[in-house]
Scaffold this motif. Structure first.
Motif, PDB file in Angstrom:
ATOM      1  N   THR A   1      97.975 -33.098 -10.153  1.00 39.83           N
ATOM      2  CA  THR A   1      99.136 -33.210  -9.274  1.00 39.83           C
ATOM      3  C   THR A   1      99.306 -34.662  -8.855  1.00 39.83           C
ATOM      4  O   THR A   1      98.380 -35.276  -8.313  1.00 39.83           O
ATOM      5  CB  THR A   1      98.960 -32.324  -8.032  1.00 39.83           C
ATOM      6  OG1 THR A   1      98.786 -30.974  -8.452  1.00 39.83           O
ATOM      7  CG2 THR A   1     100.170 -32.419  -7.124  1.00 39.83           C
ATOM      8  N   SER A   2     100.475 -35.208  -9.137  1.00 46.80           N
ATOM      9  CA  SER A   2     100.728 -36.606  -8.817  1.00 46.80           C
ATOM     10  C   SER A   2     102.217 -36.832  -8.677  1.00 46.80           C
ATOM     11  O   SER A   2     103.015 -36.307  -9.470  1.00 46.80           O
ATOM     12  CB  SER A   2     100.164 -37.521  -9.913  1.00 46.80           C
ATOM     13  OG  SER A   2     100.580 -38.866  -9.719  1.00 46.80           O
ATOM     14  N   GLU A   3     102.604 -37.634  -7.684  1.00 46.78           N
ATOM     15  CA  GLU A   3     104.018 -37.995  -7.527  1.00 46.78           C
ATOM     16  C   GLU A   3     104.516 -38.784  -8.730  1.00 46.78           C
ATOM     17  O   GLU A   3     105.719 -38.798  -9.012  1.00 46.78           O
ATOM     18  CB  GLU A   3     104.213 -38.807  -6.247  1.00 46.78           C
ATOM     19  CG  GLU A   3     104.021 -38.004  -4.967  1.00 46.78           C
ATOM     20  CD  GLU A   3     104.330 -38.822  -3.728  1.00 46.78           C
ATOM     21  OE1 GLU A   3     104.664 -40.019  -3.886  1.00 46.78           O
ATOM     22  OE2 GLU A   3     104.245 -38.272  -2.613  1.00 46.78           O
ATOM     23  N   ALA A   4     103.586 -39.438  -9.439  1.00 43.33           N
ATOM     24  CA  ALA A   4     103.979 -40.232 -10.601  1.00 43.33           C
ATOM     25  C   ALA A   4     104.472 -39.369 -11.750  1.00 43.33           C
ATOM     26  O   ALA A   4     105.077 -39.877 -12.704  1.00 43.33           O
ATOM     27  CB  ALA A   4     102.798 -41.087 -11.070  1.00 43.33           C
ATOM     28  N   ASN A   5     104.235 -38.062 -11.704  1.00 45.89           N
ATOM     29  CA  ASN A   5     104.681 -37.172 -12.779  1.00 45.89           C
ATOM     30  C   ASN A   5     106.182 -36.920 -12.750  1.00 45.89           C
ATOM     31  O   ASN A   5     106.755 -36.484 -13.753  1.00 45.89           O
ATOM     32  CB  ASN A   5     103.951 -35.828 -12.691  1.00 45.89           C
ATOM     33  CG  ASN A   5     102.500 -35.933 -13.128  1.00 45.89           C
ATOM     34  OD1 ASN A   5     102.127 -36.844 -13.848  1.00 45.89           O
ATOM     35  ND2 ASN A   5     101.683 -34.990 -12.677  1.00 45.89           N
ATOM     36  N   THR A   6     106.806 -37.140 -11.612  1.00 48.39           N
ATOM     37  CA  THR A   6     108.228 -36.840 -11.466  1.00 48.39           C
ATOM     38  C   THR A   6     108.983 -38.088 -11.026  1.00 48.39           C
ATOM     39  O   THR A   6     108.401 -39.063 -10.559  1.00 48.39           O
ATOM     40  CB  THR A   6     108.460 -35.725 -10.438  1.00 48.39           C
ATOM     41  OG1 THR A   6     108.007 -36.171  -9.151  1.00 48.39           O
ATOM     42  CG2 THR A   6     107.706 -34.462 -10.814  1.00 48.39           C
TER      43      THR A   6
END
Length: 842
Positions: free
Chosen positions: A744-749
């Motif tokens: 889970t990472s904000e960098a994925n979206t």
């Protein structure tokens, strides 16, 4: 999110052709040369006699040609007739592996057409892509290797080492043999050429480093349209030759299907088979542990598709299917799953668009898509670009143009076939699919090549022949539900706009290009008249004669908003969004006041479509812009329309940015997240667009040599939309090309995602009042409200629960229709009430 696809397949115990490997099926197909692959097969030698194959363009499942249409079995041999400076026929199933060992490659060949004693022919070995070195697909289109062979200038070559051939060497019929022995970090290569008269040349050259990768036959010249050659056969052998049978491609390349209201439609896509090859494909289903023949389908001789339609399909369980086809005395199978329709849970929807080949085969994205495991896929357009494959389009003659299209179309199936085989998919062509940079179809109007050349894609109409366009429609849309109105357009071009219901979601699938007016109807001139470099003059982009989606599709949408059979929610699918949100365009990042290659004009006709779908609280999904957006539309006042999600491009080519703040465009109502370039802005066509999120590219993508990292920097990715059909919510996610979905990472979206809205948020009108509350004996019924003065539908939806308070937007009397079919009840003469306790029991 639902279970991952790998777990889904394990639960089914599928017998689809996937390796028993520690890797997922997609990765196993890609990892062509890596040591992590399972041990190679004992069948390390390979031989083919081209003289024994039936005449056809496609050579066989062990090969992949680039360009495809330039290699064919003809005159009892393999002939190359192309014009590119470098063209290769790759061997897919036998590769040079890692480690020490020896190999031998040989073939007999000759001169097909001498064009000024220019041109070369031979082998390419160790072909690998820099960005994705373990991908056989990437190697075919981006791979670099070592070239060996001979030129008509009388030279033999291994890489940069060149020696002269014997005087008078006869190129009409000769043999090539390449031997290699790898040891201690170097490979000694020996090339032997022998002509029919016994003249021989032997050339030796050492190559340092590890030599592994694909092997190919190669035509290679210094410029286009040099001499061409034929081959009679080829052989591979040695301890470094490794057998990779899982890398074969065809003869059933892939399949796509849809399921809607109990009707299954499935397209089997084949390559260009020959007239003497079998013309039948058989469809089977696994029932009670046995494969049962369902139907035999004819292969269309132009699109090379076979389309099956099965009525009264039971969608209550997963059913395996198998396609069978016989070729060259061998029976081939392609297997997949018709999934159980998700009626008791949320529907997970994958939105994809725009596949520029610079990111091919999009492996990180495809692997992430498998992890997201959507229930249904939507490819909204530009499944190919004219330059995909590294070679240009052929516009004419028609037969060559169609084959040229098919070769580029097959790249789509090669990239996404593994995720397509076991879930329904929707696919709609856009401008680049029909070989136009922009498309204003004007109802199927044809334009000549001569007229098109004058202004290119600023001209309305379609430049490719109707047969060409119909092949595009058949290959991409043949598996979709039957067209709403199958009456051909002008020039006898087929239609495909249609209605699909799946997982309690009703989808209207339309073309916002094929019926639209061209810019030359409003802006005379030359060059890029579709680019507004100055603000449009008042009324310049309006006119009664202009069309947007066309009256035929508008009639369809009016019927669709009132048809709720089997559905709790409604979604419009089109190619592009109905606004102009991008501000900067192209490699020079040019600012435009407006781009006519958008759905923002003509505003009055655009508003009519948004008004129509708003009546059903319909959400809108699209692509095309190479820039992800979440936008709420406006018509008469800000935010009185529905919401739209423009999904990221799979692989962005032409860049765009949405940066109104950088050019001082006024805005209001910035969302709470406070991100720049968000809020309510007015575009160059007069539309107020509430921009909730935008995923802009970086400005340094041109400096990136890794194709996948460059795709990431250019805002490539895909969209996931989760429709909770019980709670009536819509969750939007924009997944980046190089996302790591294992964590889970904000960098994925992209920034601003995810966003969840309510179904009713797709009607932003402010009511002037409310009708009495409806108290219904049966929950979740369809309720329609009709204005008795205008006879127009005000809104229609399947309400949640057993109570509902209808909103209205004008004073007057209204008719309310509750229920469907024989259970419908109609109540007339209802007016706005100021008594919130007033109830109508139904």
């Amino acid at each position: 999110m639902t279970i991952k696809r790998r777990k889904f397949i394990q639960n089914l115990g599928l017998a689809v052709p996937m390796l028993a490997s520690p890797l997922n099926p997609i990765l196993a197909k890609e990892m062509a040369f890596s040591n992590v692959m399972p041990p190679r097969s004992d069948s390390s030698s390979f031989s083919v006699d081209f003289t024994k194959l039936n005449e056809r363009v496609w050579i066989g499942s062990s090969f992949w040609a680039v360009p495809m249409e330039d290699w064919e079995i003809k005159n009892r041999r393999l002939e190359f007739s192309g014009a590119e400076t470098q063209s290769r026929l790759h061997v897919l199933t036998h590769v040079l592996g890692d480690g020490e060992g020896d190999f031998a490659i040989s073939g007999n060949l000759g001169l097909l057409e001498n064009k000024g004693n220019k041109g070369g022919v031979g082998f390419a070995i160790g072909i690998k892509d820099h960005t994705d070195p373990d991908s056989v697909k990437a190697a075919c289109y981006f791979g670099k290797g070592i070239s060996v062979g001979a030129t008509l200038e009388g030279k033999a070559y291994i890489e940069d080492k060149v020696e002269m051939l014997p005087t008078g060497f006869n190129f009409d019929n000769f043999s090539l043999e390449l031997k290699g022995k790898h040891k201690a970090g170097s490979t000694e290569l020996t090339l032997i050429l022998t002509d029919a008269n016994g003249k021989t040349k032997r050339l030796q050259h050492p190559v340092k480093g590890k030599l592994n990768g694909l092997i190919a036959l190669e035509n290679k010249g210094k410029q286009k349209r040099e001499s061409t050659f034929w081959w009679g056969g080829m052989q591979l052998s040695g301890t470094k030759i490794q057998h990779r049978p899982e890398q074969s491609f065809g003869p059933i390349l892939w399949a796509m299907y849809t399921l809607s209201r109990g009707k299954l439609k499935l397209t089997a896509q084949l390559p260009p088979i020959g007239a003497k090859d079998s013309q039948k494909v058989e469809l089977q289903f696994l029932r009670k542990g046995k494969w049962v023949k369902e139907a035999k389908g004819q292969v269309d001789p132009v699109s090379f598709t076979s389309i099956f339609t099965i009525d009264a399909w039971d969608a209550s369980e997963d059913i395996k299917y198998r396609l069978r086809y016989s070729l060259d005395k061998e029976r081939h199978s392609y297997e997949g799953v018709i999934r159980k329709e998700p009626l008791d849970r949320s529907l997970v929807f994958g939105g994809l668009t725009c596949q520029h080949a610079m990111g091919f085969p999009y492996r990180p994205l495809v692997e992430n898509l498998e992890k997201s495991n959507p229930d249904i896929l939507y490819f909204s357009g530009d499944q190919l670009y004219e330059g995909n494959g590294g070679y240009p389009i052929k516009r004419q003659p028609e037969d060559k143009a169609i084959l040229n299209y098919l070769g580029k179309w097959y790249m789509f199936g090669w990239a996404f076939g593994e995720v397509l085989r076991d879930r329904p998919s929707i696919c709609t062509p856009d401008d680049h699919d029909v070989y136009q940079g922009n498309l204003w179809g004007e109802g199927g109007e044809g334009i000549s090549f001569e007229d098109w050349e004058k202004v290119r894609d600023a001209h309305g109409g379609l430049v490719q022949t109707p047969n060409f366009v119909n092949v595009v429609n058949k290959t991409q849309c043949g598996h979709m539900p039957d067209a709403y109105d199958r009456t051909p357009m002008k020039s006898n071009i087929s239609t495909w706009y249609t209605h699909l219901v799946y997982g309690k979601v009703s989808f209207a699938i339309v073309s916002d290009r094929l019926f639209k007016s061209g810019p030359e109807m409003v802006r005379p001139g030359e060059g890029r008249i579709d680019h507004l470099t100055e603000p449009a003059k008042p009324g310049e982009l309006e006119g009664d004669e202009l069309t947007f989606v066309g009256q035929r599709q508008l009639d369809f949408l009016n019927d669709w908003v009132a048809d709720w059979k089997g559905a709790n929610m409604k979604v419009l699918l089109s190619q592009t969004l109905f606004s102009n949100v991008g501000t900067h365009h192209g490699p020079k990042k040019q600012f435009l006041f407006g781009d006519l290659d958008s759905g923002g004009w003509p505003k009055s006709k655009r508003d009519k479509v948004i008004e129509t779908i708003r009546k059903a609280c319909a959400f809108h999904i699209n692509g095309d812009q190479h820039l992800p957006f979440v936008v709420q539309y406006s018509i008469d006042e800000p935010r009185d329309g529905g919401w739209t999600f423009c999904t990221p491009a799979i692989s962005t080519g032409y860049p765009r940015w949405g940066q109104p703040d950088s050019v001082n465009v006024p805005f209001t109502d910035r969302p709470e997240h406070g991100l720049p370039n968000t809020g309510c802005y007015r575009d160059g066509f007069g539309n107020d667009n509430y921009i909730y999120a935008v995923g802009n590219p970086t400005d340094d993508f041109d400096e990136e040599t890794d194709r996948y990292k460059r795709a990431q920097k250019k805002s490539s990715g895909y969209g996931i939309v989760t429709f909770d059909t019980m709670e009536r919510t819509i969750k939007m996610e924009a997944i980046r090309f190089l996302a790591d979905l294992e964590r889970t990472s904000e960098a994925n979206t992209f920034p601003g995602w995810p966003l969840t809205i309510q179904q009713t948020d797709n009607d932003g009108r402010r009511p002037v009042g409310y009708l009495p509350k409806l108290k219904m004996a049966i929950a979740d019924q369809v309720v329609k409200v009709i204005n008795e003065d205008t006879k127009e539908l005000v809104h229609a939806m399947r309400v949640k629960g057993d109570t509902y308070v209808p909103s209205v937007y004008q004073l007057g009397k209204y008719t309310i229709v509750i229920g469907e079919g024989d259970t419908k009840k109609t109540i007339s003469g209802i007016e706005i009430t100021i008594d919130s306790r007033k109830v109508i029991s139904v």
